[in-house]
Design a protein around this motif. Structure first.
Motif, mmCIF file in Angstrom:
data_model
loop_
_atom_site.group_PDB
_atom_site.id
_atom_site.type_symbol
_atom_site.label_atom_id
_atom_site.label_comp_id
_atom_site.label_asym_id
_atom_site.label_seq_id
_atom_site.Cartn_x
_atom_site.Cartn_y
_atom_site.Cartn_z
ATOM 1 N N ASP A 129 7.133 1.577 6.165
ATOM 2 C CA ASP A 129 5.840 2.199 6.425
ATOM 3 C C ASP A 129 6.034 3.694 6.698
ATOM 4 O O ASP A 129 7.017 4.089 7.331
ATOM 5 C CB ASP A 129 5.145 1.556 7.621
ATOM 6 N N MET B 86 -2.510 8.376 9.913
ATOM 7 C CA MET B 86 -2.680 7.722 8.626
ATOM 8 C C MET B 86 -1.338 7.073 8.274
ATOM 9 O O MET B 86 -0.287 7.682 8.467
ATOM 10 C CB MET B 86 -3.079 8.732 7.559
ATOM 11 N N THR B 87 -1.369 5.838 7.766
ATOM 12 C CA THR B 87 -0.132 5.094 7.524
ATOM 13 C C THR B 87 -0.136 4.499 6.121
ATOM 14 O O THR B 87 -1.132 3.881 5.709
ATOM 15 C CB THR B 87 0.032 3.952 8.545
ATOM 16 N N TRP B 88 0.967 4.704 5.407
ATOM 17 C CA TRP B 88 1.170 3.959 4.158
ATOM 18 C C TRP B 88 1.839 2.641 4.530
ATOM 19 O O TRP B 88 2.967 2.609 5.003
ATOM 20 C CB TRP B 88 2.037 4.737 3.171
ATOM 21 N N ASP B 89 1.118 1.545 4.352
ATOM 22 C CA ASP B 89 1.608 0.219 4.699
ATOM 23 C C ASP B 89 2.333 -0.342 3.484
ATOM 24 O O ASP B 89 1.707 -0.753 2.502
ATOM 25 C CB ASP B 89 0.429 -0.679 5.101
ATOM 26 N N THR B 90 3.658 -0.343 3.552
ATOM 27 C CA THR B 90 4.463 -0.746 2.406
ATOM 28 C C THR B 90 4.227 -2.206 2.033
ATOM 29 O O THR B 90 4.060 -2.544 0.854
ATOM 30 C CB THR B 90 5.958 -0.520 2.702
ATOM 31 N N ASN C 193 0.908 -2.552 0.426
ATOM 32 C CA ASN C 193 0.635 -1.592 -0.645
ATOM 33 C C ASN C 193 -0.699 -0.889 -0.410
ATOM 34 O O ASN C 193 -1.545 -0.777 -1.307
ATOM 35 C CB ASN C 193 0.626 -2.280 -2.012
ATOM 36 N N ALA C 194 -0.905 -0.421 0.832
ATOM 37 C CA ALA C 194 -2.192 0.154 1.209
ATOM 38 C C ALA C 194 -1.983 1.406 2.049
ATOM 39 O O ALA C 194 -1.020 1.521 2.801
ATOM 40 C CB ALA C 194 -3.023 -0.857 1.997
ATOM 41 N N LEU C 195 -2.939 2.343 1.907
ATOM 42 C CA LEU C 195 -2.958 3.551 2.726
ATOM 43 C C LEU C 195 -3.982 3.331 3.830
ATOM 44 O O LEU C 195 -5.190 3.251 3.567
ATOM 45 C CB LEU C 195 -3.324 4.771 1.884
ATOM 46 N N ASP C 196 -3.510 3.193 5.068
ATOM 47 C CA ASP C 196 -4.370 2.862 6.204
ATOM 48 C C ASP C 196 -4.719 4.123 6.993
ATOM 49 O O ASP C 196 -3.835 4.896 7.363
ATOM 50 C CB ASP C 196 -3.669 1.875 7.154
#
Length: 518
Positions: free
Chosen positions: A264, A274-278, A281-284
């Motif tokens: 992440d 803001m987090t890229w949830d690996t 596969n989502a940008l949170d």
């Protein structure tokens, strides 16, 4: 040639048992002194007149002199001076072979300890500095070389080489930095020597700053940093490590981006992240974090934990697609769908209510509007009976402020009223058309060019104008008191009876005329 020793006691006066006079000794001493006089004495240079050379010295003849060398009588059998009786200076013009030094050796200022030739030497050109000179290479064969302070490579483009095959190199790039090369791609490993790594410990770190900046204060602090930090206590099956990127505009660098051990990527905001949830596969985006687009921040998308807003402040907000659907968060209920070259559909509770068509709009169910404006001159019905219902809610009314041209008007209620100031209601057919009033789908009143035809009975308190036709016999029962001056409609028979006159044409069913009695 020096003077050799010549014995004075030629008569052998100096002998055992003889009386020896002082003069005898004095003469001998003078001869000995003359022989060893520093300027005129016997030299022992090996010539016949001077005597043989002295080649052995010492109580046990330990020092042996030859024409080529001065040696001890046995190998390593003689010391040159002692710790308390040292020679002063030693001058050697040639090679000195010394197995070891057990004490300090001093090389005088500006003098060098030379090897092979003057280009291979060690000297001190200035106080506090040791110069090692070599015309090609200085080689350290020790498994470890320890420097207690700085190591400087003074020349531009100098190279620091590693490996038996010189396979890794660091090259100085003047006024820029270092170039690193390796046979299979350069790798830099930063390691910790901790034997127990806990969560939050630093594994390795690269810091960037300008410590010589003359502004001082914040200017010399670390402005950027890359840090590898433990995310958990390390164990046999856990080496969770995050890579943290830090920057700042003032004060010490602070965290901006964190790549977590699970992949992440967290982008740090002043208040919201803001987090890229690996894994997903989502940008949170955290609550109240926004997506902002445009040079002037023209488009903003924000979720505040309860609601989501899309705000466009410049131009139009355009959504493009050959098929667009708006639906519930679970995807199980539609709100609206649109297809290219096709219909736009609106749904209520997942049931389609409005559909655009090539001809207009189809509505399923009731439609409630504040004002209905028809751009063309036709409102039609696709109902099997052709019905069009205008049904106000509750006690409301349907108000038509201009002429109404319809083929059929069906009234579900029981009244037609007027909001005209005079209360007038006009039913005006177009051209030569007629107006029909029906009861139970049978004509009761039909207008014509000359008036109206009434079928059936009519009850009224008053009439005005001419009447033609027949009236039911029931009307003959109408009575009129002496004080009633109102106009009545009666049959001819009733009139004859009321007036006392008879008429040859009196008929109980024939409509006569209006009269007034009083």
């Amino acid at each position: 040639m020096g003077t050799g020793y010549t014995r004075n006691d030629t008569a052998n006066n100096i002998a055992d048992g003889n009386v020896i006079n002082a003069a005898d000794f004095d003469g001998e001493y003078d001869a000995i002194e003359a022989a060893f006089n520093s300027s005129s004495g016997h030299t022992h240079d090996g010539t016949a007149s001077e005597g043989g050379a002295i080649t052995v010295i010492g109580p046990a003849q330990q020092l042996v002199a030859t024409s080529a060398a001065i040696n001890p009588s046995t190998n390593a059998g003689l010391d040159l001076g002692t710790s308390s009786l040292q020679f002063k200076d030693l001058y050697v013009d040639g090679v000195a072979y010394i197995d070891s030094f057990s004490g300090d050796m001093s090389v005088a200022t500006n003098n060098a300890l030379q090897f092979r030739d003057p280009q291979l030497a060690i000297n001190s050109s200035t106080d506090g500095q040791l110069d090692v000179a070599a015309d090609t290479t200085v080689k350290f064969t020790s498994p470890e070389v320890i420097m207690t302070d700085d190591v400087r490579l003074k020349s531009d483009a100098s190279i620091l080489t590693f490996g038996a095959d010189d396979d890794v190199k660091l090259t100085h790039v003047a006024d820029t930095g270092l170039g690193a090369t390796a046979a299979t791609g350069f790798q830099l490993s930063l390691q910790t020597s901790d034997i127990s790594v806990d969560s939050g410990n630093t594994i390795g770190k690269i810091s960037f700053n300008a410590p010589l900046e003359d502004s001082g204060s914040d200017a010399i602090l670390v402005g950027a940093e890359i840090e590898a930090a433990a995310e958990a206590n390390f164990g046999a099956t856990d080496n969770s490590t995050a890579l943290v990127f830090k920057t700042n505009t003032s004060a010490a660098a602070t965290e901006r981006v964190r790549i977590k051990a699970d992949g992440d990527v967290v982008f740090k905001g002043a208040a919201n992240d803001m987090t890229w949830d690996t894994s997903a596969n989502a940008l949170d985006f955290a609550d109240n974090a926004s997506i902002v687009v445009g040079t002037g921040d023209d488009l903003t998308i924000t979720h505040n934990g309860t609601n989501t807003s899309i705000v466009n402040t410049t131009g139009e907000l355009t959504i493009q697609g050959d098929g667009i659907t708006v639906q519930s968060d679970t995807g199980t209920e539609k709100y609206m769908d649109m297809d290219v070259n096709g219909a736009v559909n609106l749904y209520h509770n997942n049931v389609k209510k409005i559909e655009t068509t090539a001809d207009g709009v189809d509505v399923s169910g009731d439609i409630s509007v504040g004002n209905l404006n028809a751009a063309t001159n036709t409102i039609s019905s696709t109902n099997t009976n052709g019905d069009i219902n205008l049904s106000p809610n509750g006690t409301g009314t349907v108000v038509i402020n201009t002429d109404l041209d319809v083929d059929n008007v069906n009234i579900n209620g029981n009244a037609i009223t007027s909001t005209d100031s005079n209360g007038n209601i006009d039913i005006n057919p177009n051209g030569t058309g007629i107006v029909k009033l029906k009861y139970n789908n049978s004509d009761v009143l039909v207008t014509s060019a000359t008036g109206a035809t009434l079928t059936g009975a009519i009850a009224a308190t008053t009439f005005s104008g001419a009447l033609d036709g027949t009236i039911s016999a029931a009307t003959t029962a109408t009575t009129q008191s002496a004080s009633d001056n109102s106009t009545k409609v009666a049959t001819t028979a009733y009139v004859d009876n009321a007036t006392g006159f008879s008429s040859t044409s009196s008929d109980a069913s024939a409509l006569a005329f209006a009269i007034a009695l009083g």
